[in-house]
Design a protein around this motif. Structure first.
Motif, PDB file in Angstrom:
ATOM      1  N   GLY A 164      61.149 -61.299  25.250  1.00 26.96           N
ATOM      2  CA  GLY A 164      60.524 -60.138  25.885  1.00 26.96           C
ATOM      3  C   GLY A 164      61.519 -59.030  26.147  1.00 26.96           C
ATOM      4  O   GLY A 164      61.237 -57.835  25.891  1.00 26.96           O
ATOM      5  N   LEU A 165      62.713 -59.403  26.652  1.00 25.39           N
ATOM      6  CA  LEU A 165      63.746 -58.402  26.897  1.00 25.39           C
ATOM      7  C   LEU A 165      64.202 -57.763  25.588  1.00 25.39           C
ATOM      8  O   LEU A 165      64.362 -56.524  25.500  1.00 25.39           O
ATOM      9  CB  LEU A 165      64.929 -59.062  27.615  1.00 25.39           C
ATOM     10  CG  LEU A 165      66.117 -58.140  27.950  1.00 25.39           C
ATOM     11  CD1 LEU A 165      65.665 -57.024  28.884  1.00 25.39           C
ATOM     12  CD2 LEU A 165      67.258 -58.939  28.570  1.00 25.39           C
ATOM     13  N   GLY A 166      64.394 -58.593  24.571  1.00 28.38           N
ATOM     14  CA  GLY A 166      64.798 -58.056  23.271  1.00 28.38           C
ATOM     15  C   GLY A 166      63.729 -57.164  22.671  1.00 28.38           C
ATOM     16  O   GLY A 166      64.034 -56.173  21.993  1.00 28.38           O
ATOM     17  N   LEU A 167      62.450 -57.521  22.926  1.00 31.53           N
ATOM     18  CA  LEU A 167      61.357 -56.702  22.393  1.00 31.53           C
ATOM     19  C   LEU A 167      61.361 -55.320  23.030  1.00 31.53           C
ATOM     20  O   LEU A 167      61.169 -54.302  22.342  1.00 31.53           O
ATOM     21  CB  LEU A 167      60.027 -57.403  22.646  1.00 31.53           C
ATOM     22  CG  LEU A 167      58.792 -56.790  21.988  1.00 31.53           C
ATOM     23  CD1 LEU A 167      58.928 -56.822  20.478  1.00 31.53           C
ATOM     24  CD2 LEU A 167      57.530 -57.526  22.417  1.00 31.53           C
ATOM     25  N   VAL A 168      61.594 -55.250  24.338  1.00 30.61           N
ATOM     26  CA  VAL A 168      61.645 -53.953  25.024  1.00 30.61           C
ATOM     27  C   VAL A 168      62.808 -53.113  24.511  1.00 30.61           C
ATOM     28  O   VAL A 168      62.659 -51.919  24.206  1.00 30.61           O
ATOM     29  CB  VAL A 168      61.749 -54.165  26.547  1.00 30.61           C
ATOM     30  CG1 VAL A 168      61.977 -52.833  27.253  1.00 30.61           C
ATOM     31  CG2 VAL A 168      60.492 -54.835  27.084  1.00 30.61           C
TER      32      VAL A 168
END
Length: 460
Positions: A164-168
């Motif tokens: 999720g962090l990488g996606l943001v």
């Protein structure tokens, strides 16, 4: 609501594309990883279960079972996350590793050799059991193997968090990169916009170069340059037309002013006043005809001329016009010859005016003693009418400009009298084009020919 810019929309589309790819890749990796861990867990449980069953098959009484305990401890105690419980036929625990392991109460309800999963005290477990046939109630009757998969779940939870962090971060970076790429790719469009914004009457000859423009935008730039060329040509024609109008109107207005000043300079008799009024009337009539012709051309330019659609015999129409111009031709010792016939759909008054202009021009520039030839021909779906007169050959560079308004560049085609404003051929061309036809001029070897072509009339 204001629409977002093309750069913004392309950046968002690029960002959404990257997010979609990352989500698909992340979900695929998550599913593959989970499948891999499930297979490892199943293989571990089934291997331990097969080994345990092999050991228990040789324990037919309690003494042999006690002798097999060291093997069971070595087999089942070596795995840190694995727990094993062996029950006798009455459901009593006869072996447990670790010793105080708390197994689920509903283990008997689970299908043998099927793996099931449950949560207890915040930890995740997977279990499998088998039934072992036995003749003694004091030896093993069923085996329950349990593996702790909490670390696997923690791994997946952390994986989802980092994903999720990488996606943001990826979305923000891709949006920034998309903006840079879109802005760089749309540079030719900004150049077109800049040229369009800087357009004025004095800069219509500016063009956008094609060399630095991407292939996808070259058609747009070519169309834009062609539009500028048309605007430049139209503006030049309009400027020349305005100058010609001013030039043509200046002479009759100047005459009117001069005549009026002369008349008012002193008292005169009635005959003098009448003579000057007649002279003024002639100039006013010329101005009136010129204004009518300009209004006709303005309507033609805006597509407001709608000719009637009625069958017309061109030979009959030409014969009537020759009767009208016959007296003038006789005075000039000029004869007419008419050949052929043809039928078109059109407006008789308009066609009468167009042919009349050609005949009037032919009479004006034909030397006495010669013949003006009028030929009508029908070929396939086209009817042509040509007016050929002998006279001085027109310079080829002037032929294409004869249909321009007020054009007088060629001395051989100058108007023969003050009543001509140089609009006759322009009006003739407008009438022919309104009838979906075309008119051309050719001049060679002392002969000038104007040829009009129309669609043939198919009405019986």
């Amino acid at each position: 609501m204001r629409q977002p810019s093309l750069t913004t929309r392309m950046s968002l589309m690029f960002m959404l594309g990257v997010i979609f790819v990352l989500v698909v890749a992340g979900l695929s990796f998550h599913a593959l990883a989970k499948h891999h861990f499930n297979m490892l867990d199943r293989q571990t449980l089934e291997d331990k279960l097969a080994s345990t069953q092999h050991i228990l098959n040789n324990t037919q009484d309690r003494q042999r079972f006690n002798s097999a305990r060291p093997q069971l401890n070595a087999l089942l105690g070596a795995h840190e996350d694995l727990a094993a419980v062996i029950f006798d036929s009455k459901g009593k625990v006869i072996f447990s590793e670790p010793t105080a392991f708390k197994f689920p109460a509903d283990y008997r309800e689970q299908t043998p050799r099927e793996i099931w999963q449950w949560t207890e005290d915040g930890r995740q477990y997977k279990g499998i059991r088998i039934e072992i046939p036995t003749q003694s109630q004091s030896v093993a009757a069923s085996v329950l193997l349990v593996i702790d998969v909490t670390t696997h779940e923690h791994f997946f939870e952390q994986l989802r968090r980092w994903f999720g962090l990488g996606l943001v971060i990826s979305a923000l970076v891709s949006a920034a990169l998309g903006y840079v790429v879109a802005r760089s790719g749309l540079q030719p469009l900004r150049q077109v916009t800049q040229v369009a914004r800087s357009m004025s009457a004095r800069s219509l000859d500016d063009r956008i170069p094609l060399e630095p423009v991407p292939r996808e935008l070259q058609e747009l730039v070519i169309s834009f340059n062609e539009m500028l060329a048309r605007l430049d040509d139209a503006f030049a024609r309009l400027s020349n037309f305005s100058a010609d109008i001013a030039h043509e109107l200046r002479t009759p207005v100047s005459n009117l002013v001069t005549h009026t000043e002369v008349v008012l300079s002193q008292k005169r008799d009635i005959e003098s006043y009448q003579e000057n009024l007649y002279s003024n009337l002639e100039d006013l009539n010329k101005m009136s005809r010129m204004i009518d012709d300009m209004l006709f051309l303005a309507k033609s330019d805006n597509g407001l001329i709608t000719p009637k659609q009625e069958p017309i015999e061109l030979s009959s129409l030409v014969s009537k016009l020759i009767e009208y111009y016959g007296l003038l031709a006789d005075e000039m010792s000029i004869t007419f010859s008419v050949s052929g016939e043809g039928r078109v759909l059109g407006d008789q008054l308009m066609l009468d005016r167009a042919i009349s202009n050609l005949l009037s021009n032919a009479l004006r520039y034909t030397a006495p003693g010669n013949t003006i030839a009028i030929a009508i021909e029908t070929v396939a779906n086209c009817v042509s009418l040509s007016v050929k007169n002998p006279g001085e050959t027109i310079n080829p560079e002037y032929v294409g400009k004869l249909f321009d308004r007020f054009y007088r560049a060629d001395p051989a085609r100058r108007e023969g009298g003050p009543s001509n404003a140089g609009l006759g051929l322009a009006i003739t061309q407008s009438i022919v084009e309104a009838h979906k036809g075309e008119i051309v001029c050719s001049s060679a070897n002392g002969t000038t020919t104007f040829q009009m072509s129309f669609p043939v009339c198919s009405v019986p």
